[in-house]
Design a protein around this motif. Structure first.
Motif: not given
Length: 401
Positions: A6, A39, A147, A149, A159
């Motif tokens: 991530c 990110i 990914t 989040i 998330g």
């Protein structure tokens, strides 16, 4: 957890990605521009999936959540014969006893107590699946594809998982996930095929969507579907004959060489619903391939509803919806398998089929649900039987959407 996957260092930049695998994990090459966004690193938190209220939850006991060592429901080979099936009629089961039917429905709805181990898989603000925390460790190798989040927008304090923003089209997403699945291979995802997959072909690709009939965000190899927790749809058809006021079902015994559920009993016709084909078109195709039913007969099949279930087994989260069909066949019709997936067929009294479901493990697990639905609609299960409504509701224990 997925923390390492991530986090992508650096600012926004563009480059050509020669492989979706990290390093030299596999030899598949895909060359097109990919934009990779930086990110934030996320922290590990506990996660609770939003639990759908299911009217039949009481019928699905936690005792049915035992793990299957084959990572599937009744996925092992069987050793019974047709003679064993015919001997069931000697057991004299009481027709009003629904307990055996409840057990078969529970078998398709295991592991509900482990839903908190899964994190939402989100595409364009829509939840399209759920991924197990442990499976995320495998996906952490593919930093240019996935990914994480950190938010609680979708009911998870841990998330959610999504795809890199550069994968904007269904074609790019399908291509990326194809390569991920091939890189992970049979050791991680048993049963994957070796066909060349594209977004346009039907083959083994399943559409990834938030619900039936809605936008398809990409397509995914069917064997990988439960590992990403996507909804999978299928068509199942009961082919029956009426003689002297009695109903008989044509039942198939799966080939002993099939990789899944070898030698088990099955419907006359059943198949997954791949991308790019309607239920009706798929049923006609499956009728010809599995039972040699010509279009002139299969076109008379009647859609009669759907059943659904949710089954958790290890990293797999099956969220399946099966569209049900009935086809009344001429007495003179004899099915003939065309694709090598069925070993033989027998025409059985519906009462014998009901007893086989109640008292044995002979049928492929999800086929039980479709036949139980048939028993309801044709009056073999009556409102006077204890548990009638609960059993009826439990046939749609999954998210039937």
């Amino acid at each position: 957890m997925f923390t390492s996957a991530c986090t992508v260092a650096g600012g926004q930049h563009s480059h050509y990605l020669s492989s979706y695998c990290v390093g030299n994990l596999c030899s598949h090459r895909r060359n097109f521009p990919i934009m990779i966004s930086s990110i934030s690193k996320i922290r590990s938190h506990s996660f609770t999936v939003n639990r759908n209220s299911v009217a039949a939850a009481a019928a699905v006991s936690s005792s049915s959540s035992t793990r299957n060592t084959n990572n599937s429901i009744n996925d092992g080979s069987s050793s019974f014969t047709w003679d064993d099936v015919f001997q069931i009629s000697e057991s004299r089961h009481v027709s009003s006893d629904l307990g055996g039917f409840f057990q078969k429905i529970n078998l398709c709805n295991r592991g509900w107590d482990r839903r908190a181990d899964f994190i939402p898989f989100v595409i364009e603000d829509q939840i399209v699946g759920y991924i197990h925390n442990g499976f995320l460790n495998h996906l952490s190798k593919f930093k240019d594809v996935f990914t994480c989040i950190k938010d609680n927008t979708y009911g998870s304090q841990s998330g959610h998982v999504t795809l890199q923003s550069a994968l904007k089209t269904p074609e790019y997403r399908t291509e990326a996930l194809e390569n991920v699945v091939k890189c992970l291979g049979e050791e991680v995802i048993p049963g994957i095929r070796n066909e060349v997959l594209t977004y346009q072909n039907n083959g083994p690709l399943f559409p990834v969507t938030s619900s039936y009939g809605q936008r398809t965000y990409f397509s995914l190899e069917r064997a990988a579907a439960p590992y990403f927790g996507i909804k999978a749809y299928g068509v199942h058809m009961n082919g029956y004959v009426e003689r002297d006021g009695q109903k008989y079902l044509w039942i198939g015994k799966r080939s002993e060489t099939k990789p899944t559920y070898p030698g088990m009993l099955d419907h006359l016709v059943a198949g997954g619903l791949p991308h790019g084909i309607s239920c009706g078109e798929n049923l006609v195709k499956e009728c010809e391939e599995e039972a040699g039913i010509p279009n002139s007969i299969s076109s008379r099949a009647i859609p009669v509803g759907a059943v659904s279930y949710m089954d958790i087994d290890g990293y797999r989260f099956k969220r399946d919806v099966l569209f049900c069909y009935d086809l009344k066949l001429p007495e003179s019709f004899i099915p003939s398998n065309q694709d090598g997936e069925v070993g033989s067929f027998k025409l059985l009294p519906i009462t014998l089929v009901a007893d086989a479901i109640r008292s044995t493990q002979f049928f492929k697990a999800n086929c039980n649900l479709v036949i139980i639905d048939f028993l309801f609609r044709h009056g073999y299960i009556k409102p006077e039987y204890l548990g009638y409504l609960k059993l009826l509701q439990s046939l749609r224990s999954g998210d039937c959407s």
